[in-house]
Design an enzyme around this catalytic site. Structure first.
Site, PDB file in Angstrom:
ATOM      1  N   ARG A  53     -20.268   7.538  25.728  1.00  0.00           N
ATOM      2  CA  ARG A  53     -20.019   6.140  26.110  1.00  0.00           C
ATOM      3  C   ARG A  53     -19.287   5.988  27.444  1.00  0.00           C
ATOM      4  O   ARG A  53     -19.707   5.209  28.305  1.00  0.00           O
ATOM      5  CB  ARG A  53     -19.191   5.424  25.030  1.00  0.00           C
ATOM      6  CG  ARG A  53     -19.998   4.920  23.877  1.00  0.00           C
ATOM      7  CD  ARG A  53     -19.183   5.036  22.614  1.00  0.00           C
ATOM      8  NE  ARG A  53     -19.026   6.451  22.312  1.00  0.00           N
ATOM      9  CZ  ARG A  53     -19.891   7.141  21.562  1.00  0.00           C
ATOM     10  NH1 ARG A  53     -20.898   6.540  21.013  1.00  0.00           N
ATOM     11  NH2 ARG A  53     -19.731   8.439  21.351  1.00  0.00           N
ATOM     12  N   THR A  54     -18.186   6.710  27.606  1.00  0.00           N
ATOM     13  CA  THR A  54     -17.362   6.490  28.802  1.00  0.00           C
ATOM     14  C   THR A  54     -18.147   6.869  30.051  1.00  0.00           C
ATOM     15  O   THR A  54     -18.231   6.101  31.013  1.00  0.00           O
ATOM     16  CB  THR A  54     -16.056   7.304  28.695  1.00  0.00           C
ATOM     17  OG1 THR A  54     -15.456   7.026  27.431  1.00  0.00           O
ATOM     18  CG2 THR A  54     -15.089   6.958  29.818  1.00  0.00           C
ATOM     19  N   LYS A  82     -14.768  29.451  39.601  1.00  0.00           N
ATOM     20  CA  LYS A  82     -14.367  30.545  40.514  1.00  0.00           C
ATOM     21  C   LYS A  82     -12.856  30.618  40.665  1.00  0.00           C
ATOM     22  O   LYS A  82     -12.360  31.404  41.470  1.00  0.00           O
ATOM     23  CB  LYS A  82     -14.994  30.313  41.896  1.00  0.00           C
ATOM     24  CG  LYS A  82     -16.495  30.173  41.903  1.00  0.00           C
ATOM     25  CD  LYS A  82     -16.963  29.814  43.322  1.00  0.00           C
ATOM     26  CE  LYS A  82     -18.337  29.178  43.305  1.00  0.00           C
ATOM     27  NZ  LYS A  82     -18.598  28.420  44.533  1.00  0.00           N
ATOM     28  N   ARG A 103     -12.318  12.635  33.128  1.00  0.00           N
ATOM     29  CA  ARG A 103     -11.964  12.976  31.734  1.00  0.00           C
ATOM     30  C   ARG A 103     -11.640  14.459  31.712  1.00  0.00           C
ATOM     31  O   ARG A 103     -12.416  15.283  32.232  1.00  0.00           O
ATOM     32  CB  ARG A 103     -13.098  12.668  30.766  1.00  0.00           C
ATOM     33  CG  ARG A 103     -12.802  13.242  29.386  1.00  0.00           C
ATOM     34  CD  ARG A 103     -13.753  12.816  28.339  1.00  0.00           C
ATOM     35  NE  ARG A 103     -13.573  11.410  28.011  1.00  0.00           N
ATOM     36  CZ  ARG A 103     -14.137  10.824  26.948  1.00  0.00           C
ATOM     37  NH1 ARG A 103     -14.899  11.528  26.137  1.00  0.00           N
ATOM     38  NH2 ARG A 103     -13.953   9.545  26.708  1.00  0.00           N
ATOM     39  N   HIS A 131      -6.320   6.650  26.944  1.00  0.00           N
ATOM     40  CA  HIS A 131      -7.700   6.297  27.301  1.00  0.00           C
ATOM     41  C   HIS A 131      -7.677   4.814  27.677  1.00  0.00           C
ATOM     42  O   HIS A 131      -8.168   3.958  26.932  1.00  0.00           O
ATOM     43  CB  HIS A 131      -8.606   6.575  26.098  1.00  0.00           C
ATOM     44  CG  HIS A 131     -10.074   6.612  26.395  1.00  0.00           C
ATOM     45  ND1 HIS A 131     -10.630   6.195  27.594  1.00  0.00           N
ATOM     46  CD2 HIS A 131     -11.123   7.009  25.617  1.00  0.00           C
ATOM     47  CE1 HIS A 131     -11.951   6.329  27.537  1.00  0.00           C
ATOM     48  NE2 HIS A 131     -12.272   6.827  26.350  1.00  0.00           N
TER      49      HIS A 131
HETATM   50  N1   CP Z   1     -15.131   6.042  23.045  1.00  0.00           N
HETATM   51  C1   CP Z   1     -15.348   7.135  23.810  1.00  0.00           C
HETATM   52  O1   CP Z   1     -14.481   7.548  24.612  1.00  0.00           O
HETATM   53  O2   CP Z   1     -16.554   7.716  23.619  1.00  0.00           O
HETATM   54  P1   CP Z   1     -17.105   8.986  24.422  1.00  0.00           P
HETATM   55  O3   CP Z   1     -16.216  10.158  24.032  1.00  0.00           O
HETATM   56  O4   CP Z   1     -18.496   9.165  23.992  1.00  0.00           O
HETATM   57  O5   CP Z   1     -16.937   8.706  25.888  1.00  0.00           O
END
Ligand code: CP
Length: 305
Positions: A53-54, A82, A103, A131
């Site tokens: 999703r993100t 590396k 992320r 998040h």
């Molecule tokens: N909600 C969420 O962060 O989903 P993903 O891990 O799929 O990005």
């Protein structure tokens, strides 16, 4: 309010006024999408951890606004393999793009990235920490489905210890006079640091391991996955997997207008039979990732005030 060049690292960095302003901009963007808004702008999407999703909603948002994307979805294809440091990786990327979303499995990695880069950095999830863009879409979902953010009774169930979406969301909602219900076994309960912060802010909360104990009180139930990848000991995960299940029987114990949210992915904690009920808000919640991330990109790139 000008959020140009702002990093989005922790929800704690945003005041109530800023959160409400962002939600107002999201509504504007959703009702009046300006498709050339980010023409000529480049997003670097640096995903060192799996995401559906993100990552895809950031990419889709950028493309819908006529921007372009560079990046990767695994560190295996980068010079990190590396031995290059995260600091150097980010410093370089900052010269190839206008905004970064990162992320990473390590807590604090997004903050470090923001220090390394001279362009805005957006935290797409750093380990068990935060998040924040998920929180903004969660707030938007609550506002849309409940009609308000103030004075709600909100339950959180599942992995509250390692759940970064829960950590960010309780801090944001603390601005709106909530009552919280933390539903988890003792070993997966909310970290003391968050409970201390809520206590300081005079936020009312209850802790229980019993899913139905407070279920009739709830306006919103935020369900989370027991996250296998966060457990240092796989046997601990085995102990807790499948511990809570939202199903038809559970719905006998809730208000008619309860909304059930989940950041997704789900494993088995919400039965599929819930998906077509009025209670299910989780797929709409994921869809809200688009207007929210469009608005955030436009705000930090100075295209909307
Ligand atoms: N909600 C969420 O962060 O989903 P993903 O891990 O799929 O990005």
């Amino acid at each position: 309010m000008d959020l140009k060049n702002r990093d989005i690292i922790s929800i704690n960095d945003f005041s109530k006024e800023e959160l409400l302003h962002i939600l107002k901009v999201v509504k504007q963007v959703e009702s009046n999408p300006k498709n050339n808004l980010l023409k000529g702008k480049i997003l670097a999407a640096l995903f060192f951890e799996p995401s559906t999703r993100t990552r895809l909603s950031f990419i889709s948002s950028m493309e819908q606004l006529s921007g372009t994307i560079i990046g990767f979805s695994t560190a295996n294809v980068t010079s990190i393999q590396k031995g290059e440091s995260l600091w150097d990786t980010i410093k370089m990327t900052g010269q190839y793009a206008d905004v970064i979303v990162i992320r990473h499995p390590l807590e604090g990695s997004a903050r470090l990235a923001a220090e390394a880069a001279s362009i805005p950095v957006i935290n797409g999830g750093d380990g068990s920490n935060q998040h924040p863009t998920q929180t903004m879409l969660d707030l938007y979902t609550i506002q849309k489905t409940k009609g308000r953010l103030e004075n709600l009774h909100i339950g959180f169930v599942g992995d509250l210890k390692y759940g970064r979406t829960v950590h960010s969301l309780v801090i944001a909602l603390a601005n709106f006079n909530p009552t919280f219900y933390f539903i988890a076994p003792d070993d997966l309960q909310m970290p003391e640091s968050y409970l201390d912060e809520l206590f300081q802010k005079k936020v009312k909360y209850h802790k229980t391991s019993d899913l139905t104990r407070f279920s009739k009180e709830l306006d919103v139930l935020y369900v989370t996955r027991i996250q296998k990848e966060r457990f240092p000991d796989p046997l601990e995960y085995e102990k807790f997997k499948g511990i809570y299940r939202i199903d038809g029987a559970f719905l006998q114990h809730v208000k008619k207008d309860l909304k059930i949210m989940h950041p997704l992915p789900r494993i088995d904690e919400i039965d599929k039979s819930i998906d077509n009920t009025e209670h299910a808000a989780y797929f709409g919640q994921a869809a809200n990732g688009i207007p929210v991330r469009k608005a955030l990109l436009a705000l930090v790139l100075g295209k909307i005030k």
